[in-house]
Design a protein around this motif. Structure first.
Motif, PDB file in Angstrom:
ATOM      1  N   HIS A   9      -4.518  -3.570  -9.313  1.00 57.44           N
ATOM      2  CA  HIS A   9      -5.623  -3.424  -8.373  1.00 57.44           C
ATOM      3  C   HIS A   9      -5.551  -4.504  -7.293  1.00 57.44           C
ATOM      4  CE1 HIS A   9      -7.448  -0.542 -11.073  1.00 57.44           C
ATOM      5  NE2 HIS A   9      -8.400  -0.348 -10.190  1.00 57.44           N
ATOM      6  N   TRP A  10      -5.352  -5.737  -7.725  1.00 56.32           N
ATOM      7  CA  TRP A  10      -5.331  -6.842  -6.769  1.00 56.32           C
ATOM      8  C   TRP A  10      -4.099  -6.793  -5.871  1.00 56.32           C
ATOM      9  CZ3 TRP A  10      -9.498  -9.082  -5.409  1.00 56.32           C
ATOM     10  CH2 TRP A  10     -10.557  -9.167  -6.302  1.00 56.32           C
ATOM     11  N   ILE A  11      -2.998  -6.316  -6.389  1.00 58.77           N
ATOM     12  CA  ILE A  11      -1.790  -6.177  -5.559  1.00 58.77           C
ATOM     13  C   ILE A  11      -2.044  -5.170  -4.451  1.00 58.77           C
ATOM     14  CG2 ILE A  11       0.576  -5.283  -5.566  1.00 58.77           C
ATOM     15  CD1 ILE A  11       0.891  -6.610  -8.335  1.00 58.77           C
ATOM     16  N   PHE A  12      -2.635  -4.024  -4.782  1.00 62.88           N
ATOM     17  CA  PHE A  12      -2.903  -3.012  -3.767  1.00 62.88           C
ATOM     18  C   PHE A  12      -3.969  -3.479  -2.776  1.00 62.88           C
ATOM     19  CE2 PHE A  12      -0.489  -0.038  -6.312  1.00 62.88           C
ATOM     20  CZ  PHE A  12       0.091   0.753  -5.331  1.00 62.88           C
ATOM     21  N   ARG A  13      -4.946  -4.230  -3.242  1.00 60.46           N
ATOM     22  CA  ARG A  13      -5.959  -4.753  -2.319  1.00 60.46           C
ATOM     23  C   ARG A  13      -5.337  -5.755  -1.356  1.00 60.46           C
ATOM     24  NH1 ARG A  13     -10.517  -5.223  -7.040  1.00 60.46           N
ATOM     25  NH2 ARG A  13     -10.938  -2.995  -7.083  1.00 60.46           N
ATOM     26  N   GLY A  14      -4.489  -6.640  -1.860  1.00 64.74           N
ATOM     27  CA  GLY A  14      -3.790  -7.583  -0.985  1.00 64.74           C
ATOM     28  C   GLY A  14      -2.853  -6.875  -0.029  1.00 64.74           C
ATOM     29  N   LEU A  15      -2.190  -5.842  -0.517  1.00 64.79           N
ATOM     30  CA  LEU A  15      -1.304  -5.059   0.345  1.00 64.79           C
ATOM     31  C   LEU A  15      -2.100  -4.354   1.442  1.00 64.79           C
ATOM     32  CD1 LEU A  15       1.606  -4.145   0.771  1.00 64.79           C
ATOM     33  CD2 LEU A  15       1.129  -2.236  -0.769  1.00 64.79           C
ATOM     34  N   LEU A 162       4.906   3.287  -2.020  1.00 72.99           N
ATOM     35  CA  LEU A 162       4.000   2.557  -2.912  1.00 72.99           C
ATOM     36  C   LEU A 162       3.669   3.312  -4.199  1.00 72.99           C
ATOM     37  CD1 LEU A 162       1.496   1.403  -0.167  1.00 72.99           C
ATOM     38  CD2 LEU A 162       3.427   0.123  -1.102  1.00 72.99           C
ATOM     39  N   ASP A 163       4.156   4.542  -4.320  1.00 75.14           N
ATOM     40  CA  ASP A 163       3.851   5.394  -5.469  1.00 75.14           C
ATOM     41  C   ASP A 163       2.340   5.559  -5.639  1.00 75.14           C
ATOM     42  OD1 ASP A 163       4.598   7.103  -7.515  1.00 75.14           O
ATOM     43  OD2 ASP A 163       4.383   5.533  -9.033  1.00 75.14           O
ATOM     44  N   LEU A 164       1.652   5.720  -4.523  1.00 78.10           N
ATOM     45  CA  LEU A 164       0.201   5.919  -4.519  1.00 78.10           C
ATOM     46  C   LEU A 164      -0.061   7.418  -4.574  1.00 78.10           C
ATOM     47  CD1 LEU A 164      -2.293   4.057  -4.238  1.00 78.10           C
ATOM     48  CD2 LEU A 164      -2.362   4.749  -1.868  1.00 78.10           C
ATOM     49  N   ARG A 165      -0.527   7.888  -5.706  1.00 82.56           N
ATOM     50  CA  ARG A 165      -0.720   9.315  -5.905  1.00 82.56           C
ATOM     51  C   ARG A 165      -2.108   9.570  -6.461  1.00 82.56           C
ATOM     52  NH1 ARG A 165      -0.772   9.777 -11.155  1.00 82.56           N
ATOM     53  NH2 ARG A 165       0.329   8.258 -12.409  1.00 82.56           N
ATOM     54  N   LYS A 166      -2.501  10.822  -6.387  1.00 81.54           N
ATOM     55  CA  LYS A 166      -3.770  11.206  -6.992  1.00 81.54           C
ATOM     56  C   LYS A 166      -3.615  11.161  -8.506  1.00 81.54           C
ATOM     57  CE  LYS A 166      -5.160  14.621  -3.569  1.00 81.54           C
ATOM     58  NZ  LYS A 166      -5.516  16.028  -3.375  1.00 81.54           N
TER      59      LYS A 166
END
Length: 179
Positions: A9-15, A162-166
């Motif tokens: 979670h924190w990695i994606f928020r920082g990204l 980023l492998d950001l998927r539903k």
């Protein structure tokens, strides 16, 4: 394993903050700013909406608020107006996450397109009621159309890079909560 989930979670928020800063920096550069030139897409809004539809838990509302408010202040827009509109739009989509999980990409794209058009119309309506000078309506429409056209590219890059998927229906996180 639970620590990794929190770290993700924190990695994606920082990204997200890093991406927002890069997009803001690029927007401030005097590239292609000839008078009468067509406006480009609002990439930050496209990124926010794509990430909200994909994984709303990665972008909490206070983070979006801080990033868009900072953008308002730096770009010298009326402070808080665009921020409020973006927050309302993201919370509208966040409240429909169960619906968007089941939708095909084309229908999702149409939903996000309608939200983007609504955001622009509300922004221009409020500025018009306050008698604030604005860019011509055609420029605003072109910017929204560019943003709508770029949305699939943003989704594809988010998925591939980023492998950001539903989340799948019934998928749970490491704490046993439904995603």
């Amino acid at each position: 394993m639970a620590e990794f989930w929190r770290q993700k979670h924190w990695i994606f928020r920082g990204l997200f903050v890093a991406v927002a800063l890069v997009l803001l920096f690029l927007r401030l550069l005097p590239l292609g700013s000839a008078p009468g030139a067509l406006p480009g897409p609002d990439l930050l809004v496209s990124v926010i909406l794509a990430w909200i539809v994909r994984r709303p838990d990665f972008l909490p509302m206070p983070l979006i608020l801080m990033v868009i408010l900072a953008e308002d202040l730096i770009l010298m827009r009326p402070p808080g107006l665009w921020t409020a509109i973006v927050i309302l739009a993201t919370e509208f989509l966040r409240g429909r996450i169960a619906l968007t999980r089941e939708l095909s990409f084309v229908v999702e794209w149409l939903l996000v397109s309608g939200v983007m058009l609504g955001m622009m119309l509300v922004y221009r309506l409020i500025l018009g009621l306050a008698l604030v000078p604005q860019a011509p309506f055609g420029f605003a429409i072109v910017q929204v159309l560019w943003s709508i056209a770029v949305y699939p590219v943003v989704v594809a890059l988010s998925r591939l890079a980023l492998d950001l998927r539903k989340p799948a229906t019934g998928e749970v996180d490491d704490f046993g909560r439904r995603l």
